[in-house]
Design an enzyme around this catalytic site. Structure first.
Site, short mmCIF file in Angstrom:
data_model
loop_
_atom_site.label_atom_id
_atom_site.label_comp_id
_atom_site.label_asym_id
_atom_site.label_seq_id
_atom_site.Cartn_x
_atom_site.Cartn_y
_atom_site.Cartn_z
N HIS A 28 0.83 -1.17 -0.09
CA HIS A 28 0.14 0.24 -0.07
C HIS A 28 0.63 1.30 -0.14
O HIS A 28 0.60 2.50 -0.52
CB HIS A 28 -0.97 -0.05 1.19
CG HIS A 28 -0.26 0.00 2.51
ND1 HIS A 28 0.33 -0.83 3.27
CD2 HIS A 28 0.19 1.14 3.22
CE1 HIS A 28 0.79 -0.50 4.30
NE2 HIS A 28 0.77 0.86 4.47
N HIS A 85 4.34 9.22 12.72
CA HIS A 85 3.42 8.13 13.17
C HIS A 85 4.13 6.87 13.36
O HIS A 85 5.33 6.79 13.25
CB HIS A 85 2.25 7.74 11.94
CG HIS A 85 2.91 7.18 10.52
ND1 HIS A 85 4.22 7.76 10.08
CD2 HIS A 85 2.76 5.76 9.99
CE1 HIS A 85 4.43 6.90 8.87
NE2 HIS A 85 3.72 5.74 9.02
#
Length: 312
Positions: free
Chosen positions: A115, A179
């Site tokens: 992804h 993140h």
């Protein structure tokens, strides 16, 4: 030759965890505009700098940079399956040029991409095959990492190669910003986890589903006291974006890998893809850039941003 840059966060949790109607609408709108920009530009080639998340590259052989002459999607987190429309001849010529310009890069004639590469292609073009593409994967998850100055040199070499093409080129950087999803580290890992990190290609559907479930669950508590991962850092994200907008790219040479991991999260190093994309643009000369969007989105484990740029 003309070149445009789009850098955008990716998140496999988009569509899986719900951050609220307003946030979803904002992101949908900014991505729709980005896709319209791509449609209007109508690139003849896309060069995408992307990370991998232990789906195509593992510690049995972990290059800092790899360019693909052919690539297939592993279709994780519901992303599109199938081959990417890789321009193999251009990829091979680019690899030769990069090596001739003193940047070491690995070559793959059969790369599996996840992804980190395919989500941006799907969101900006609706397909993995609409435009000829050259994928370049920058190791951003599996330490040790190449220093940021080497990433900038890679992008510069790519930009100088593109300057010799008579084509409209869209350069994408996908990943980041701050993140830290629950990605394991090899150091100190139990044997089963270590075996996966070293040679975990082509997992069973059950293993992939379990991995996805862990990430979904992490997103549900991210940013709360129950979460052990480093929280999002909007101040750091916006400072990094400003660095790009203001043309201060050389400052990344002094970035500390350990410091970024500590204050913004271990997966923040996916910003390497943004650094490479802007370095490719800088090789063409001065540029103008804008911040299209930024919001910290805990449910998606993402400091979510979109930035656009083009030669001035």
């Amino acid at each position: 030759m003309s070149i445009k840059v789009k850098c955008l966060s990716h998140t496999p949790l988009r569509g899986l965890n719900d951050p609220g109607v307003q946030v979803v609408a904002e992101v949908d709108a900014v991505l729709a505009q980005a896709r319209a920009d791509v449609e209007a530009f109508d690139p003849e080639l896309i060069v995408i700098f992307a990370p991998d998340h232990y789906n195509g590259l593992f510690y049995d052989l972990m290059p800092p940079f790899v360019i693909a002459t052919a690539a297939d999607s592993v279709a994780d987190y519901g992303t599109l399956p199938g081959p990417v429309a890789v321009d193999g001849d251009t990829a091979l010529a680019m690899a030769r040029f990069i090596l001739d310009n003193d940047v070491d890069i690995a070559l793959s004639h059969r790369l599996q991409v996840d992804h980190g590469c395919t989500q941006a292609l799907e969101e900006l073009t609706g397909s993995l095959t609409r435009y000829p593409t050259v994928p370049i994967v920058i190791n951003s998850v599996a330490p040790p990492f190449a220093p940021y100055r080497r990433v900038r040199k890679l992008g510069d070499a790519v930009g100088r190669f593109l300057a010799g093409l008579d084509r409209r080129v869209l350069v994408l950087g996908t990943g980041g910003l701050s993140h830290e999803p629950p990605v394991p580290l090899l150091a100190g890992a139990p044997e089963e986890i270590a075996d996966f990190l070293i040679a975990g290609r082509n997992p069973t559907p059950e293993a992939r589903a379990a991995r996805q479930a862990r990430t979904v669950a992490a997103g549900l508590i991210y940013g709360t006291p129950e979460c052990a991962q480093t929280p999002l850092n909007p101040e750091w994200d916006l400072g990094f974006i400003d660095l790009l907008l203001e043309g201060r790219l050389e400052e990344v040479d002094g970035f500390s890998i350990e410091e970024i991991s500590r204050i913004a999260g271990r997966s923040t190093h996916e910003i390497r893809t943004w650094v490479a994309a802007f370095a490719a643009l800088t090789a063409q000369g001065p540029y103008k850039a804008r911040r299209d969007y930024y919001r910290p989105i805990n449910e998606w484990i993402a400091g979510y941003g979109v930035v656009s740029a083009e030669a001035a």
